[in-house]
Design a protein around this motif. Structure first.
Motif, PDB file in Angstrom:
ATOM      1  N   LEU A  77       0.840  -1.195   0.000  1.00 56.14           N
ATOM      2  CA  LEU A  77       0.000   0.000   0.000  1.00 56.14           C
ATOM      3  C   LEU A  77       0.875   1.246   0.000  1.00 56.14           C
ATOM      4  N   ASP A 214      -7.615  -4.465  -6.145  1.00 58.93           N
ATOM      5  CA  ASP A 214      -7.357  -3.040  -5.901  1.00 58.93           C
ATOM      6  C   ASP A 214      -7.790  -2.742  -4.472  1.00 58.93           C
ATOM      7  N   GLN A 216      -8.049  -0.053  -1.100  1.00 55.56           N
ATOM      8  CA  GLN A 216      -7.902   1.264  -0.487  1.00 55.56           C
ATOM      9  C   GLN A 216      -8.554   1.287   0.888  1.00 55.56           C
ATOM     10  N   GLU A 227      -4.445   7.499   4.709  1.00 52.55           N
ATOM     11  CA  GLU A 227      -5.323   7.032   3.636  1.00 52.55           C
ATOM     12  C   GLU A 227      -4.414   6.316   2.651  1.00 52.55           C
ATOM     13  N   ALA A 229      -3.717   3.306  -0.636  1.00 55.71           N
ATOM     14  CA  ALA A 229      -4.229   2.583  -1.799  1.00 55.71           C
ATOM     15  C   ALA A 229      -3.115   1.678  -2.305  1.00 55.71           C
TER      16      ALA A 229
END
Lengths: 374, 231, 840
Positions: A77, A214, A216, A227, A229
């Motif tokens: 990430l 994917d 997040q 935060e 992703a």
């Protein structure tokens, strides 16, 4: 096949919850024999004998007729501020016996759960890991089919109706709350999902992966809230087989290349230093088509090692991986040497990065590696 | 020249139940330095009391006591004790040697207290003590304990102890009282010789006429006063 | 640097009087030893107790507890899923007994090994999880040996609800507490019939964390009704009061040992100083200053104090080792198993004892120093003057003693329930009383002088004179002796009075002819071996006129322990309650109709309840509110009991197993025959015990006696130490007076006359000290009974005077003193007078 899972049985039978150390007294193999004894091949459990028809989403849920099963999520990430992280969330189920014993007590159960959570903060160059145990009773831990959810205390993996996987876990100032959405359909590993571990029939598991999700969400570390992703990998496996005595350890790789392909490899190391012929792998092309790889198709050469100051164990942390038949020649390097899981059960599981060639073109990537038996 | 001892209107009484009969009444006395004075009188006439007051062991009820020019009444503890151990030597009828110290140690004590010697192995002190004991005929008894000595020997040790630190005044309270005539005579002769050699003032309470005969001054104490002063 | 000769002179004096020196140091050592022995025993027992309860608490920081039937098991998952308590261990704890006559009590602990991570008990788990099988249990090696089982063997155990079968599957590490069987939580729920509930949840919270208060608040928010979050220490402290009788006893004894020790040390040291007054006087004459002399005395005091203290510490620890074994035996017999037989070297105790030994010695030298400093050299050299000051000191001491008594009495009158304050008052009273001993003896000797002179002639006259004159030296010894004897008398009187009261109470309380009892009376369990079917069968046995039953339940709301007893009574049984308040007939009329309760005296006193007050109890659903209708005498439980009707109990808390039944026979029935008939009805497990009234009474008194056995032994140890100390003190005095006696012999006194005089003198002193001990002992007894017991337990009793004990006390004091006179007398006889006279 994840090597850790085989050690799980040893761990549970060796007295889970007991701190590892000399006080344990009984060596794991003895404990294993003592409890498993004759029922090591308990006929009450189902076995992976032949390829089966997978049915999704039902097969994302639990298969209690098998002794062991796990949900294994790893990923790399990146936060807005450039901070980079690796993470792992694993929930194992283990059945002590085939049937649920009848009892007036709600605590009487045949199922126990183990959970591992790890967060690698590459910017802080730190790695923190946590574990939990629970019996499947009183909603302390367990799984449901509708919706598909698996949990241990407040650690939870849940799939929603839109095929998005919600991950939540945390302890000691670390939490992760992520949503992972598959970009490819499930990849059936081995022989249409039957992954043989040796020549013995039934010594195999059912094994599939979601090789690219994917991802997040939010990651909290003592440094703050991020935060994030990135990309995750979900491994699912269930079986009733145990690790052979001559098989001493496992190296497992889940590699996601930036040309859209993925490579899964596991190498079973034997006591004599050789690689077990049951070792295998799968190459997934950008469209999701999987190609099984035999043990001889892959050459893995460790190029660098790291010795853990905590345990003294020496782990490889960089490899050259060659698949001549596929035109793959890459270098895989641990993103942080110390990603040792210093838990009741000790192993190494960590984020890796990839660079090299795929069919003559330069390729880079991220992934996860698991090293046991060192 | 200052008198070694000067008492002015000294009174003393001891409380005994409800009555307090006076022992000394407004007594005046001066004794010049280097004088050998004898003090005589009946038992209970106050000889010992007078000696104790001169020594600063017992404070008078009234009056002043000057020793070598110092008014004892102005001294408080511990100055009084320090004064006494520097300026006074005391010889008792019952010797009052420290039973747990040897002859040499008994004699060494005043030197040590006055800081003349430190510790026991001081060559200066040892020489002085050896010479003194030699002169007193005790050379071979320096390691003996008092209980191993005869009365005469004990009193000679007491004399050594009273003189070793070269005090200004030596007070002797019937030093021959516990000795036979011959031994007493020897002791007095020794004491007389030593005192005169050192130029020390000696006040001795005694009953012995022979001793009285040797003295420079004869002081009779009666009714709490010095009644007769010869010479 | 100080002149060394005064030190040498002083030291050589002691060296030449080895007896005095030895006895002095022995006196200091004995004083220190008494304190070390008793306090170390006490500290070790406390530590063993804390360790035992802490081991079961498993290092938890907090616990969740609940009103019966226990903690809702669903709560654990709620806590876990809320993420507020990742380290939370569900626990079921039950007391069980082995079956058969020599029943032993064990604890069965049900834990979830998977949830138990971080719990100390999990660390001792055997290396496999075979105990997860249905009846699997593990224990440490010592427990397995005690039970006579090896892995694979089966065990039958009894509890309040019946019997359970377990199989020992593994031996755990030795870190697991003794007499503990660990089973899986499911096994515990199945065996004890506790499905759905837990005894408690142990929590390991990070109490140092910033959000710990917030976490606690969030946990509390999740708790159902009648569930409580408490600090782990709370429950431990509450349970700790189990042995408070024991602790109160040892506490009082420790106090007395301290006092006696103080006097012994003082006595020994003042002796060592006083016997050298003359020497000090000569040194002063020769010009040794007060400060120099003070330094000599202080230096020596430090030396004696250190030597005596070192000896005393060693002696005390040897003694403590023996006492501890005895104490643990008593506790194990009566309360529960404490495994730690290790002597607990408590730093505060050892430091305190060292301070007592060295500090006390130095302090005891202070009066001598002050005296030496204040007196002129001429006075110092004279003994008479010394004695004269001593007489003045005695008068001052008497005044100080009276002052202490006044302060002590005032402290007693303070409206307080603090036992510590009560003990402090006792300390002041005793110190004051002891200080009055020398003046009292002084006066008594003055009065006795003429009559004794008339009676025994010259010897009598001489003896009283000498005893009086030497009181400045013997006074402290006499006070120590009086104190020691008084301690013995006081504690003895308390125990005797207590026993008397308990006996009378049992006589009234036990009304049934036969009693049938089940084990584990304090557990919450339904059904049980003493079930309704059996009770019905008992009622129909020929000759049985009636049956009463008792059910007990212990509630542990935070910081409290409430014992509830549900009685199913007839009027005859009801009359067994000895009411201290409330109207018997009126209560009986309301008993089965209204929510009323009888409070035991300790219960009412501790909670300050009076007849007519109401008390609210956390019940299964909501609250049970009862009115206190009466207060009854009870010595059974120091925490107090609330007696209510059986129906009231079971309506509020659900069915509870009967713990015992009283069986009343008709007038014509034959006890033996009925007993045989009932025994035939009982299950063969041996779980139930049928005993006639007299046997219960005897057993209860036996338990009582065992409880106080240790107190008795400790008291005797303190007394013997004091006697030896006094003996040493008097002997030192007699030896010091050798010359005086030799002079008398030389003057023509016969050996026999001298012996007689010496015996008379020491005997008089001992006798007078003994006489002083009588009122002092009475004072101790009164304070122990009316203050300490009332404050510690809340029960009252009448004082019973143990006459033979008074005689023994007097004899002890007399004996110690006479014995002290024997040796010098013998020595005088053996030695020609000249030898004693020769000394300068």
């Amino acid at each position: 096949m994840r090597g850790l899972a085989s050690l799980l049985a040893v761990l549970l039978l060796a007295g889970c919850g007991a701190d590892p150390g000399p006080s344990t007294g009984v060596e794991p193999p003895f404990a294993l024999t003592a409890v498993l004894g004759a029922n090591a091949d308990d006929p009450g459990f189902a076995r992976a004998l032949a390829p089966r028809r997978f049915s999704f989403p039902a097969d994302h849920g639990a298969h209690p007729e098998f002794r062991t099963e796990w949900w294994y999520v790893t990923g790399n990430l990146r936060a807005n501020d450039g901070s980079e992280f690796g993470y792992q969330l694993t929930l194992f189920r283990y059945a002590l016996s085939p049937e649920v014993p009848a009892s007036t007590s709600a605590w009487r159960t045949n199922r126990v759960w183990l959970g591992h959570v790890a967060i690698t903060d590459l910017s802080a160059r730190s790695h923190d890991a946590f574990e939990r145990f629970s019996r499947e009773a009183l909603n302390l831990a367990g799984s449901t089919a509708e919706p598909i959810a698996i949990w241990l205390d407040d650690w939870r993996i849940e799939r929603d109706a839109n095929d998005a996987w919600h991950l939540r876990a945390g302890e000691g100032g670390f939490t992760l709350e992520l949503v992972a959405t598959p970009r490819k359909p499930p990849v059936l590993q081995g022989e249409a999902g039957l992954s043989r571990k040796s020549a013995v029939p039934g010594n195999a598991s059912y094994y599939y992966s979601l090789p690219r999700l994917d991802t997040q969400g939010t990651l909290t570390t003592p440094r703050g809230e991020f935060e994030v992703a990135g990309t995750s990998w979900l491994d699912r496996e269930w079986s009733t087989s145990a690790l052979g005595a001559e098989q001493t350890g496992w190296d497992w790789f889940a590699l996601q290349l930036d040309d859209g392909s993925e490579l899964m490899l596991y190498r079973i190391r034997r006591a004599d230093g050789s690689i077990d012929p049951a070792s295998a792998g799968t190459l997934v092309d950008p469209t999701g088509i999987a190609r099984p790889l035999g043990a001889s198709a892959v050459i893995v050469t460790p190029t660098e090692h790291w010795r853990s100051p905590n345990t003294g164990s020496r782990y490889p942390i960089a490899w050259r991986i060659e698949l001549p038949s596929q035109g793959i020649d890459v270098t895989v390097t641990a993103r942080l040497p110390d990603q040792e899981m210093a838990l009741t059960l000790r192993y190494w599981e960590g984020a890796v990065m990839i660079s090299g060639q795929h069919q003559g073109r330069p390729v880079r990537g991220m992934g996860y590696a698991e090293l046991t038996g060192y | 020249m200052t008198a070694a001892i000067a008492l002015h209107r000294v009174s003393k009484s001891y409380r005994n139940g409800a009555v307090a009969p006076p022992v000394l009444r407004q007594l005046d006395l001066e004794i010049a330095t280097g004088t050998f004075a004898v003090l005589f009188g009946r038992s209970g006439s106050g000889k010992s009391t007078l000696l104790n007051i001169i020594a600063g062991i017992d404070p008078p009820d009234a009056g002043t006591v000057r020793i070598a020019g110092t008014d004892l009444g102005t001294l408080r503890e511990p100055a009084l004790t320090l004064f006494r151990r520097r300026h006074i030597g005391f010889i008792f009828q019952s010797f009052n040697l420290l039973p747990t110290l040897t002859v040499a140690e008994n004699v060494l004590l005043p030197l040590q207290l006055n800081g003349v010697v430190r510790g026991g192995a001081d060559p200066l002190g040892a020489r002085r003590i050896a010479a003194l004991l030699e002169r007193l005929g005790l050379a071979d008894r320096h390691a003996a304990f008092p209980e191993e000595l005869s009365g005469g020997e004990r009193q000679r040790v007491a004399i050594a102890r009273a003189l070793v630190h070269q005090p200004d005044v030596v007070l002797a309270d019937e030093p021959t009282g516990n000795l036979d005539l011959e031994t007493g005579r020897q002791v007095i002769t020794l004491l007389d010789d030593l005192v005169r050699d050192a130029g020390v003032t000696l006040v001795m309470a005694t009953h012995s006429h022979e001793v009285i005969g040797r003295a420079d001054r004869e002081l009779q104490i009666r009714d709490g006063r010095i009644a007769a002063v010869s010479r | 640097m100080d002149a060394s000769l005064p030190y040498l002179a002083s030291a050589r004096h002691l060296w030449r009087h080895p007896w005095q020196l030895g006895l002095g140091v022995l006196g200091i050592a004995l004083g220190v030893a008494a304190v070390v022995a008793i306090q170390t025993t006490r500290a070790s027992v406390s530590h063993a107790f804390d360790a035992a309860t802490a081991a079961l608490a498993g290092g938890a920081t907090h616990q969740i507890i609940a009103a019966p039937p226990g903690v809702d098991e669903q709560l654990l998952a709620r806590l876990r899923r809320a993420g507020v308590a990742p380290r939370s261990t569900p626990i079921i704890e039950r007391t069980v007994t082995t079956l058969g006559d020599a029943a032993r009590t064990l604890t069965v602990l049900g834990i979830d090994p998977f949830a138990a991570r971080g719990h100390a008990l999990a660390g001792a788990m055997p290396a496999n999880l075979a105990f997860l099988t249905r009846q699997g249990a593990y224990a440490n090696a010592a427990t397995a040996t005690m039970l006579g089982v090896a892995p694979g063997d089966r065990l039958m155990l009894g509890f309040s609800g019946g019997t359970i079968a377990l199989e020992l599957v593994a031996i755990a590490a030795d870190t697991l507490p003794d007499e503990l069987l660990v089973v899986d939580l499911a096994t515990a729920q199945e065996a004890f019939g506790l499905a759905g509930h837990l005894s408690r949840i142990d929590l390991l919270l990070d109490t140092g964390a910033d959000d710990s208060a917030e976490i606690e608040r969030r946990i509390r928010a999740l708790l159902p009704a009648n569930h409580w979050l408490v600090a782990a220490g709370t429950l431990r402290a509450t349970l700790g009061r189990l042995t408070e009788a024991f602790h109160a006893n040892l506490g009082a004894l420790g106090l007395l040992a301290l006092l006696v020790g103080l006097f012994l040390v003082y006595n020994a040291q003042s002796f060592l100083v006083r016997q050298r007054r003359e020497l000090f006087g000569r040194l002063r004459t020769l010009g040794v200053t007060r400060a120099q002399l003070a330094r000599v005395v202080l230096f020596e005091a430090l030396l004696f104090g250190s030597g005596g203290t070192a000896l005393g510490l060693a002696l005390g620890l040897v003694l403590a080792r023996r006492l501890l074994r005895l104490a643990l035996q008593t506790i194990n017999d009566l309360y529960f198993h404490l495994q730690v037989a290790e002597l607990q070297l408590s730093v505060p105790v050892l430091l305190g004892a060292a301070l007592l030994g060295i500090g006390g010695t130095v302090l005891a030298a202070v009066p001598a120093i002050v005296e030496a400093a204040r007196a002129s050299p001429r006075q110092l050299a004279s003994r008479i003057a010394g004695e004269r000051t001593a007489a003045k000191v005695i008068r001052r001491v008497a005044m100080f003693g009276a002052l202490l008594i006044a302060i002590g009495s005032a402290t007693l009158w303070l409206p307080s329930t603090s036992m510590q304050l009560g003990l402090a008052a006792l300390f002041l009273l005793l110190l004051g009383g002891a200080l009055l001993v020398p003046p009292l003896v002084h006066t008594a000797l003055g009065v006795l002088q003429a009559p004794l002179g008339a009676l025994c002639g010259h010897a009598g006259f001489q003896a009283t004179r000498a005893a009086r004159r030497n009181l400045s030296r013997t006074g402290v010894a006499a006070a120590a002796l009086a104190l020691a004897v008084a301690s013995g008398l006081g504690i003895g009187t308390m125990v005797e009075s207590f026993r008397h009261a308990v006996d009378a109470w049992l006589g009234q309380m036990l009304r049934a002819d036969l009693y049938l009892s089940a084990p584990g009376s304090d557990d919450y369990a339904s059904g049980g071996a003493l079930d309704d079917a059996l009770l019905t069968a008992l009622a129909s046995v020929d000759g049985v006129a009636g049956i009463t039953t008792v059910r007990t339940l212990t509630l542990t709301p935070p910081g409290d322990v409430l014992k509830l007893t549900g009685y199913e009574l007839n009027r005859r049984a009801f009359d067994g309650f000895q009411l201290l308040a409330g109207d018997r007939d009126a209560i009986w009329r309301r008993w089965q109709r209204e929510p009323i309760a009888l409070a035991s005296e300790p219960f009412a006193r501790k909670r300050r309840l009076a007849v007519g007050d109401r008390i609210n109890l956390p019940a299964r659903a909501g609250t049970l509110s009862v009115e206190i209708a009466g207060i009854y005498r009870d010595y059974g439980n120091g925490r107090g009991t609330l007696a209510i009707d059986r129906a009231l109990l079971e309506n509020a808390f659900g069915p509870i197993a009967t713990s015992s039944a009283g069986i009343y026979l008709s007038a014509s029935a034959d006890l033996r025959a009925v007993q045989r008939a009932i025994e035939a009805l009982l299950p063969a497990t041996g779980l139930l015990h049928l005993r006639p009234q007299q046997a219960i009474r005897d057993a209860s008194l036996q338990v009582f006696d065992r409880t106080f056995l240790i107190a008795g032994v400790l008291r005797d140890v303190a007394t013997v130490i004091a006697a030896i100390g006094v003996f040493a003190g008097l002997l030192a005095l007699a030896l010091e007076r050798t010359r005086e006696f030799a002079t008398q012999r030389a003057l023509g006194q016969t050996r026999a006359a001298l012996w007689w005089q010496l015996m008379l003198e020491t005997g008089l002193l001992g006798l007078l000290a003994g006489l002083c001990a009588l009122p002092l002992g009475g004072l101790i007894a009164i304070v122990l009974i009316d203050v300490v017991n009332v404050r510690a337990f809340g029960w009252t009793m009448a004082i019973t005077i143990p006459w033979p004990m008074l005689g023994h006390g007097l004899l002890l004091a007399l004996g110690a003193a006479l014995l002290a006179g024997c040796y010098p007398a013998w020595r005088l006889a053996a030695q020609p007078p000249a030898a004693a006279l020769r000394e300068e």
